[in-house]
Motif scaffolding. Structure first.
Motif, PDB file in Angstrom:
ATOM      1  N   LEU A  66       6.808  78.012 114.906  1.00 19.23           N
ATOM      2  CA  LEU A  66       7.016  79.410 114.526  1.00 19.23           C
ATOM      3  C   LEU A  66       6.596  79.678 113.094  1.00 19.23           C
ATOM      4  O   LEU A  66       6.592  78.788 112.253  1.00 19.23           O
ATOM      5  N   SER A  67       6.255  80.923 112.834  1.00 20.69           N
ATOM      6  CA  SER A  67       6.093  81.429 111.472  1.00 20.69           C
ATOM      7  C   SER A  67       6.012  82.937 111.548  1.00 20.69           C
ATOM      8  O   SER A  67       5.319  83.474 112.408  1.00 20.69           O
ATOM      9  N   GLY A  68       6.703  83.605 110.657  1.00 16.87           N
ATOM     10  CA  GLY A  68       6.598  85.053 110.647  1.00 16.87           C
ATOM     11  C   GLY A  68       5.233  85.538 110.197  1.00 16.87           C
ATOM     12  O   GLY A  68       4.851  86.675 110.461  1.00 16.87           O
ATOM     13  N   LYS A  69       4.462  84.684 109.527  1.00 18.15           N
ATOM     14  CA  LYS A  69       3.184  85.072 108.930  1.00 18.15           C
ATOM     15  C   LYS A  69       2.018  84.547 109.752  1.00 18.15           C
ATOM     16  O   LYS A  69       2.036  83.410 110.216  1.00 18.15           O
ATOM     17  N   GLY A  70       0.982  85.354 109.912  1.00 16.81           N
ATOM     18  CA  GLY A  70      -0.242  84.902 110.564  1.00 16.81           C
ATOM     19  C   GLY A  70      -1.134  84.158 109.586  1.00 16.81           C
ATOM     20  O   GLY A  70      -1.060  84.360 108.371  1.00 16.81           O
ATOM     21  N   GLY A  71      -1.980  83.286 110.094  1.00 17.48           N
ATOM     22  CA  GLY A  71      -2.965  82.600 109.264  1.00 17.48           C
ATOM     23  C   GLY A  71      -2.433  81.449 108.441  1.00 17.48           C
ATOM     24  O   GLY A  71      -3.109  80.978 107.526  1.00 17.48           O
ATOM     25  N   VAL A  72      -1.224  80.964 108.755  1.00 19.98           N
ATOM     26  CA  VAL A  72      -0.662  79.865 107.968  1.00 19.98           C
ATOM     27  C   VAL A  72      -0.939  78.494 108.593  1.00 19.98           C
ATOM     28  O   VAL A  72      -0.605  77.470 108.011  1.00 19.98           O
ATOM     29  N   GLY A  73      -1.529  78.488 109.793  1.00 22.77           N
ATOM     30  CA  GLY A  73      -1.908  77.218 110.408  1.00 22.77           C
ATOM     31  C   GLY A  73      -0.981  76.725 111.498  1.00 22.77           C
ATOM     32  O   GLY A  73      -0.920  75.521 111.762  1.00 22.77           O
ATOM     33  N   LYS A  74      -0.263  77.634 112.181  1.00 24.18           N
ATOM     34  CA  LYS A  74       0.637  77.223 113.262  1.00 24.18           C
ATOM     35  C   LYS A  74      -0.094  76.463 114.356  1.00 24.18           C
ATOM     36  O   LYS A  74       0.381  75.441 114.846  1.00 24.18           O
ATOM     37  N   SER A  75      -1.252  76.976 114.769  1.00 21.14           N
ATOM     38  CA  SER A  75      -1.968  76.349 115.880  1.00 21.14           C
ATOM     39  C   SER A  75      -2.484  74.962 115.509  1.00 21.14           C
ATOM     40  O   SER A  75      -2.456  74.038 116.324  1.00 21.14           O
ATOM     41  N   PRO A 206       2.428  78.432 100.493  1.00 22.36           N
ATOM     42  CA  PRO A 206       3.307  78.487  99.320  1.00 22.36           C
ATOM     43  C   PRO A 206       3.588  79.869  98.742  1.00 22.36           C
ATOM     44  O   PRO A 206       4.593  80.039  98.045  1.00 22.36           O
ATOM     45  N   GLN A 207       2.717  80.844  98.995  1.00 23.96           N
ATOM     46  CA  GLN A 207       2.864  82.123  98.289  1.00 23.96           C
ATOM     47  C   GLN A 207       3.998  82.955  98.861  1.00 23.96           C
ATOM     48  O   GLN A 207       4.360  82.847 100.034  1.00 23.96           O
ATOM     49  N   GLU A 208       4.568  83.819  98.043  1.00 25.59           N
ATOM     50  CA  GLU A 208       5.750  84.582  98.401  1.00 25.59           C
ATOM     51  C   GLU A 208       5.513  85.504  99.594  1.00 25.59           C
ATOM     52  O   GLU A 208       6.426  85.717 100.404  1.00 25.59           O
ATOM     53  N   VAL A 209       4.309  86.030  99.750  1.00 25.51           N
ATOM     54  CA  VAL A 209       4.047  86.938 100.872  1.00 25.51           C
ATOM     55  C   VAL A 209       4.230  86.226 102.210  1.00 25.51           C
ATOM     56  O   VAL A 209       4.613  86.849 103.206  1.00 25.51           O
ATOM     57  N   ALA A 210       3.971  84.919 102.246  1.00 24.72           N
ATOM     58  CA  ALA A 210       4.216  84.139 103.461  1.00 24.72           C
ATOM     59  C   ALA A 210       5.680  83.748 103.568  1.00 24.72           C
ATOM     60  O   ALA A 210       6.294  83.827 104.639  1.00 24.72           O
ATOM     61  N   PHE A 250      -3.010  78.960  96.681  1.00 23.39           N
ATOM     62  CA  PHE A 250      -1.960  79.928  96.980  1.00 23.39           C
ATOM     63  C   PHE A 250      -0.776  79.624  96.051  1.00 23.39           C
ATOM     64  O   PHE A 250       0.082  78.799  96.391  1.00 23.39           O
ATOM     65  N   PRO A 251      -0.731  80.245  94.875  1.00 22.71           N
ATOM     66  CA  PRO A 251       0.300  79.903  93.881  1.00 22.71           C
ATOM     67  C   PRO A 251       1.722  80.099  94.418  1.00 22.71           C
ATOM     68  O   PRO A 251       2.033  81.112  95.036  1.00 22.71           O
ATOM     69  N   ALA A 252       2.558  79.105  94.154  1.00 22.66           N
ATOM     70  CA  ALA A 252       3.960  79.156  94.590  1.00 22.66           C
ATOM     71  C   ALA A 252       4.781  79.896  93.537  1.00 22.66           C
ATOM     72  O   ALA A 252       5.585  79.299  92.806  1.00 22.66           O
ATOM     73  N   THR A 253       4.593  81.197  93.468  1.00 23.80           N
ATOM     74  CA  THR A 253       5.219  81.987  92.396  1.00 23.80           C
ATOM     75  C   THR A 253       6.738  82.005  92.480  1.00 23.80           C
ATOM     76  O   THR A 253       7.420  82.223  91.477  1.00 23.80           O
ATOM     77  N   SER A 254       7.286  81.793  93.672  1.00 18.80           N
ATOM     78  CA  SER A 254       8.748  81.781  93.818  1.00 18.80           C
ATOM     79  C   SER A 254       9.271  80.400  94.195  1.00 18.80           C
ATOM     80  O   SER A 254      10.393  80.280  94.684  1.00 18.80           O
TER      81      SER A 254
END
Length: 315
Positions: A66-75, A206-210, A250-254
């Motif tokens: 699972l992931s709420g975000k698309g394009g993070v590499g689930k598949s 890593p980025q906050e939007v994800a 993808f900077p880990a700002t948070s």
């Protein structure tokens, strides 16, 4: 009132449940983000969790990716987890329930194949390393065909995947899901109500939007009582192959996946680097672990595989 198993643990007392006749129609439903979906009736169909349980009687463990975000590499994570389990001599099946954006068939190296139907149901497509794969991709006349369906039809397709596919005896069924926490996810959870889901692997970058979307997925799992195996942080850093400089694309700002895992008290299973090999391997249906067995990314996938095996062991 609906089946109490359908109702999230933190829902108001008046919640009728998504499969009730009153779903989305009561005063207490006002303001709920799922009100429109519940009231549409699309979640109330002839889906039978007992039918799913009967069909999957030979499947020992079921794991959601699972992931709420698309394009993070689930598949990609799904494919490498399946290959890692198969390398340990487990029998593995992979189900792609991303009905509108299927990609597992290509990543698993079986793009262009078709499924066959017999008296025992649809036969999944098997990879060279004997992993059973099922995807809507196999049912389309062309790879370019778009699937333009509303929720009820997508839910019906997911039911067919679970109830009409001859999965046989499997140690693991890995389910690759689309982004979000919408109808496909609710359909899967509803169908598995009588058939235990061992746990979920969450994938982020890593980025906050994800991370903000993954927090919603964590909330989804907790509300529906899906055990969380842990978090995979994908594309965590990039190392130049020439100068060996390490960069944060993808900077880990948070604080990235580590901070999220600590805050939510879930395991951070591994942090996988951003590597061009992953894209090339996926396009060609090849295993990353086989292409680069001595690498940080392969080590991360081995850790993931070991964590899933350990988590699914009978307690």
């Amino acid at each position: 009132m609906g089946d109490q198993n359908d109702i999230p643990s933190d829902a108001p007392a008046s919640c009728p449940g998504p499969t009730s006749d009153n779903a989305g129609k009561l005063d207490g439903c006002v303001g709920c983000p799922n009100q429109k979906l519940c009231s549409s009736g699309e979640l109330k169909s002839d889906i039978s969790p007992m039918e799913v349980k009967k069909q999957l009687i030979g499947v020992k463990n079921k794991v959601l990716v699972l992931s709420g975000k698309g394009g993070v590499g689930k598949s990609t994570v799904t494919a490498e987890l399946a290959r890692g389990l198969a390398a340990l001599d487990f029998s593995v099946g992979v189900l792609d329930v991303d009905v509108c954006g299927p990609s597992l068939s290509r990543i698993m190296g079986v793009s262009g194949e078709t499924v066959h139907k017999s008296s025992s149901g649809w036969s999944p497509v098997y990879t060279l390393d004997d992993i059973a794969v099922m995807s809507i991709d196999f049912l389309l006349s062309s790879e370019e065909d778009a699937v333009i369906w509303r929720g009820a039809k997508k839910n019906g397709m997911i039911k067919e995947f679970l109830c009409s596919v001859d999965w046989g005896e499997l140690d693991y069924l890995i389910v690759d899901t689309p982004p979000g926490t919408s109808d496909e996810h609710l359909a899967i959870v509803s169908l598995f109500k009588q058939s235990k889901v061992n746990g979920a692997v969450l994938v982020t970058t890593p980025q906050e939007v994800a991370l903000s979307d993954v927090r919603k997925e964590i909330s989804f799992c907790r509300k529906l009582k899906i055990p969380i195996i842990g978090l995979v942080e994908n594309m965590s850093s990039y190392t130049c192959s020439k100068c060996k400089t390490k960069s944060q694309i993808f900077p880990a700002t948070s604080g990235g996946g580590a901070a999220l895992a600590a805050a939510e008290k879930i395991p951070l299973i591994c942090s996988l680097p951003l590597d061009p090999l992953v894209g090339r391997s996926g396009d060609n249906g090849l295993s990353v672990a086989n292409e680069a067995p001595v690498s940080n990314i392969s080590a991360g996938y081995r850790t993931l595989t070991e964590q899933v095996v350990q988590f699914c062991k009978p307690k």
